[in-house]
Design a protein around this motif. Structure first.
Motif, PDB file in Angstrom:
ATOM      1  N   ALA A   1      15.583  33.254  15.619  1.00 36.43           N
ATOM      2  CA  ALA A   1      16.017  34.115  16.718  1.00 36.43           C
ATOM      3  C   ALA A   1      17.019  35.176  16.285  1.00 36.43           C
ATOM      4  O   ALA A   1      17.181  36.193  16.962  1.00 36.43           O
ATOM      5  CB  ALA A   1      16.630  33.256  17.830  1.00 36.43           C
ATOM      6  N   ARG A   2      17.688  34.949  15.166  1.00 35.64           N
ATOM      7  CA  ARG A   2      18.693  35.896  14.688  1.00 35.64           C
ATOM      8  C   ARG A   2      18.112  36.822  13.613  1.00 35.64           C
ATOM      9  O   ARG A   2      18.842  37.579  12.993  1.00 35.64           O
ATOM     10  CB  ARG A   2      19.875  35.096  14.123  1.00 35.64           C
ATOM     11  N   ASN A   3      16.783  36.782  13.428  1.00 35.50           N
ATOM     12  CA  ASN A   3      16.154  37.518  12.333  1.00 35.50           C
ATOM     13  C   ASN A   3      14.984  38.383  12.793  1.00 35.50           C
ATOM     14  O   ASN A   3      14.083  38.697  12.014  1.00 35.50           O
ATOM     15  CB  ASN A   3      15.664  36.530  11.270  1.00 35.50           C
ATOM     16  N   VAL A   4      15.007  38.773  14.057  1.00 45.20           N
ATOM     17  CA  VAL A   4      13.885  39.494  14.667  1.00 45.20           C
ATOM     18  C   VAL A   4      13.536  40.769  13.898  1.00 45.20           C
ATOM     19  O   VAL A   4      12.363  41.114  13.737  1.00 45.20           O
ATOM     20  CB  VAL A   4      14.216  39.834  16.139  1.00 45.20           C
ATOM     21  N   SER A   5      14.545  41.449  13.370  1.00 40.33           N
ATOM     22  CA  SER A   5      14.320  42.720  12.675  1.00 40.33           C
ATOM     23  C   SER A   5      13.520  42.563  11.388  1.00 40.33           C
ATOM     24  O   SER A   5      13.036  43.546  10.823  1.00 40.33           O
ATOM     25  CB  SER A   5      15.655  43.401  12.363  1.00 40.33           C
ATOM     26  N   LYS A   6      13.347  41.314  10.922  1.00 40.84           N
ATOM     27  CA  LYS A   6      12.620  41.069   9.673  1.00 40.84           C
ATOM     28  C   LYS A   6      11.127  40.807   9.890  1.00 40.84           C
ATOM     29  O   LYS A   6      10.421  40.415   8.963  1.00 40.84           O
ATOM     30  CB  LYS A   6      13.235  39.876   8.932  1.00 40.84           C
ATOM     31  N   ILE A   7      10.635  41.036  11.100  1.00 42.23           N
ATOM     32  CA  ILE A   7       9.249  40.703  11.423  1.00 42.23           C
ATOM     33  C   ILE A   7       8.251  41.378  10.486  1.00 42.23           C
ATOM     34  O   ILE A   7       7.279  40.761  10.053  1.00 42.23           O
ATOM     35  CB  ILE A   7       8.920  41.024  12.903  1.00 42.23           C
ATOM     36  N   THR A   8       8.473  42.632  10.139  1.00 41.90           N
ATOM     37  CA  THR A   8       7.507  43.320   9.276  1.00 41.90           C
ATOM     38  C   THR A   8       7.602  42.874   7.821  1.00 41.90           C
ATOM     39  O   THR A   8       6.686  43.117   7.038  1.00 41.90           O
ATOM     40  CB  THR A   8       7.677  44.854   9.375  1.00 41.90           C
ATOM     41  N   GLU A   9       8.708  42.220   7.464  1.00 39.57           N
ATOM     42  CA  GLU A   9       8.844  41.662   6.114  1.00 39.57           C
ATOM     43  C   GLU A   9       8.094  40.340   6.000  1.00 39.57           C
ATOM     44  O   GLU A   9       7.281  40.148   5.088  1.00 39.57           O
ATOM     45  CB  GLU A   9      10.318  41.445   5.768  1.00 39.57           C
ATOM     46  N   VAL A  10       8.361  39.419   6.932  1.00 37.44           N
ATOM     47  CA  VAL A  10       7.750  38.084   6.833  1.00 37.44           C
ATOM     48  C   VAL A  10       6.241  38.148   7.035  1.00 37.44           C
ATOM     49  O   VAL A  10       5.499  37.283   6.551  1.00 37.44           O
ATOM     50  CB  VAL A  10       8.379  37.097   7.835  1.00 37.44           C
ATOM     51  N   LEU A  11       5.781  39.177   7.737  1.00 41.37           N
ATOM     52  CA  LEU A  11       4.352  39.339   7.978  1.00 41.37           C
ATOM     53  C   LEU A  11       3.555  39.368   6.676  1.00 41.37           C
ATOM     54  O   LEU A  11       2.412  38.905   6.623  1.00 41.37           O
ATOM     55  CB  LEU A  11       4.124  40.633   8.772  1.00 41.37           C
ATOM     56  N   HIS A  12       4.166  39.872   5.619  1.00 41.10           N
ATOM     57  CA  HIS A  12       3.467  40.048   4.343  1.00 41.10           C
ATOM     58  C   HIS A  12       3.888  39.024   3.285  1.00 41.10           C
ATOM     59  O   HIS A  12       3.567  39.176   2.113  1.00 41.10           O
ATOM     60  CB  HIS A  12       3.699  41.466   3.819  1.00 41.10           C
ATOM     61  N   LYS A  13       4.637  37.988   3.721  1.00 46.82           N
ATOM     62  CA  LYS A  13       5.047  36.929   2.794  1.00 46.82           C
ATOM     63  C   LYS A  13       4.493  35.604   3.294  1.00 46.82           C
ATOM     64  O   LYS A  13       4.980  35.063   4.291  1.00 46.82           O
ATOM     65  CB  LYS A  13       6.582  36.848   2.705  1.00 46.82           C
ATOM     66  N   GLU A  14       3.488  35.114   2.619  1.00 47.73           N
ATOM     67  CA  GLU A  14       2.860  33.870   3.056  1.00 47.73           C
ATOM     68  C   GLU A  14       3.856  32.716   2.996  1.00 47.73           C
ATOM     69  O   GLU A  14       4.573  32.530   2.011  1.00 47.73           O
ATOM     70  CB  GLU A  14       1.645  33.560   2.182  1.00 47.73           C
ATOM     71  N   LYS A  15       3.924  31.964   4.118  1.00 49.23           N
ATOM     72  CA  LYS A  15       4.815  30.808   4.280  1.00 49.23           C
ATOM     73  C   LYS A  15       6.291  31.200   4.238  1.00 49.23           C
ATOM     74  O   LYS A  15       7.159  30.381   3.885  1.00 49.23           O
ATOM     75  CB  LYS A  15       4.532  29.721   3.229  1.00 49.23           C
TER      76      LYS A  15
END
Length: 432
Positions: A103-117
């Motif tokens: 919940a404190r990391n919403v701005s990282k959505i486009t980063e985690v999208l491309h990192k599996e797991k």
């Protein structure tokens, strides 16, 4: 062709705003469009709540459904508060999940999208000045975050462990965001924070020290802004200056959500709420004497582990004295990483009986109060189309009111005379 995003949001208004931020980032940076069809989605997100046990249990059942119905190659991501406190455990239990975003990391959505797991759940990450792209699910009202995190240490609550310490968003960012949405036709803003009236306690950088009351004054100066709502103020921080501004500022809607949690001073102390039964009742009296038309809603937890029958009677006593216009009531649910999780639970049947007794009392109070609405006239801001050619909106003091009409009413303020009453929705006719 743009990719398709399906997102399910559980929990509070802050989760709804987080979902809007996620959608905005994915639309602008990854060319996603929202779909309501799960089977068409290239990315499926569930934005979770962990305040009670039930939404956490629902997460894994929902994930199983998503995995069965998703198309080949679609990714599944888990976001929000449950993501924060379970982290890697989610992927262990549901290995088809592609990433976990706290919940404190919403701005990282486009980063985690491309990192599996990927698992990003740092509750100390500071997003208070991050410039999110803009997306609103409504063109008539806008949620605006004024703070992130929570500094309270309530013994029943997991939120500080999922959203981190409280940081206020600088007032110039809030005011600029409000001006932008008003310029786009929004007439009502809804300020969000775990304890909105604790605003200004801590900023992440050097900023002018502005408290919540002053923030309300500054926002109310915006031309074209008609209404300001907010949730949730903490009873401990409801000083006289705040109540006076609430009562006298015509742009502040006259509805107040005051989370009681318990009517027993002893239980409130065990919960570490910071106020007593007497203080809560004093603030209600001050509020109603300053603003007679105010409606008051609340949250109540029954069967907290240390609650005796006498303590529960104190809660019923507050109910009878205050006569809340709406309550959100729950049986105590032990949450991980909280002080109260190690306490001995009250018998389940007794807990259920107390909740039923409380809710039955509330029903009697609401039915009695609702009789007074018949024939009254309320000014309604229309914002939603309903079935059977009805349009609904809210009065200044937060009653949901519907009338026969079309989309021409959306975004308008109109006087409505109440012709029929229900427990949650009033029906009326336009006053020409």
């Amino acid at each position: 062709m743009s990719k398709k995003l399906f997102i399910e949001t559980l929990g509070c208004a802050m989760n709804s705003r987080d979902s809007e931020h996620i959608i905005a980032e994915l639309k602008e940076k990854e060319d996603y469009e929202v779909t309501s069809e799960l089977s068409q989605a290239d990315l499926i997100l569930i934005n979770t709540c962990s305040v009670r046990e039930k939404p956490v249990s629902k997460l894994f059942s929902e994930l199983g459904v998503f995995n069965k119905k998703k198309k080949d190659g679609a990714k599944i991501g888990v976001c929000g508060c449950t993501a924060s406190h379970l982290g890697k455990e989610i992927i262990k239990r549901a290995p088809y999940v592609s990433f976990v975003l706290g919940a404190r990391n919403v701005s990282k959505i486009t980063e985690v999208l491309h990192k599996e797991k990927a698992v990003e759940v740092d509750i100390n990450y500071d997003e208070s000045e991050f410039a999110f792209n803009d997306f609103r699910s409504s063109s008539h009202k806008a949620y605006i975050n004024i703070s992130i995190g929570c500094d309270k240490q309530c013994t029943f609550c997991i939120v500080p462990k999922t959203r981190g310490e409280e940081i206020s968003i600088p007032d110039e960012l809030i005011i600029n965001e409000a001006k932008r949405v008003v310029a786009n036709g929004v007439k009502e803003i809804f300020l969000l924070g775990q304890n909105v009236n604790n605003y200004g306690r801590r900023f992440s950088g050097e900023h002018e020290k502005v408290n919540f009351t002053e923030l309300l004054r500054r926002l109310s100066k915006i031309d074209g802004l008609k209404r300001i709502r907010f949730t949730s103020p903490h009873p401990f921080h409801m000083d006289d200056e705040f109540i006076e501004e609430f009562a006298t500022n015509p742009k502040i809607c006259k509805s107040m959500h005051m989370p009681l949690q318990s009517g027993s001073t002893k239980v409130l102390k065990d919960m570490k709420r910071g106020y007593s039964k007497e203080w809560f009742l004093n603030r209600v009296e001050k509020l109603r004497s300053s603003c007679p038309d105010v409606t008051i809603s609340t949250d109540i937890i029954v069967a907290f582990p240390t609650e005796t029958r006498e303590d529960f009677e104190d809660t019923l006593d507050v109910m009878k004295k205050v006569k809340f216009d709406q309550i959100f009531s729950f049986k105590y649910s032990p949450r991980p990483e909280t002080e109260a999780q190690h306490l001995t639970m009250i018998d389940a049947d007794e807990a259920s009986a107390r909740l039923s007794e409380l809710q039955e009392l509330n029903t009697k109070i609401i039915d009695e109060k609702n009789k007074t609405h018949l024939g009254k006239i309320y000014n309604v801001y229309f914002e939603e189309l309903n079935a059977n050619y009805f349009v609904s909106g809210r009065s200044d003091n937060n009653f949901i009111i519907k009338v026969k009409g079309s989309d021409e009413l959306l975004g308008q303020f109109r006087d409505v005379k109440i012709t029929s009453i229900g427990r949650t929705i009033l029906t009326g006719e336009l006053v020409e």
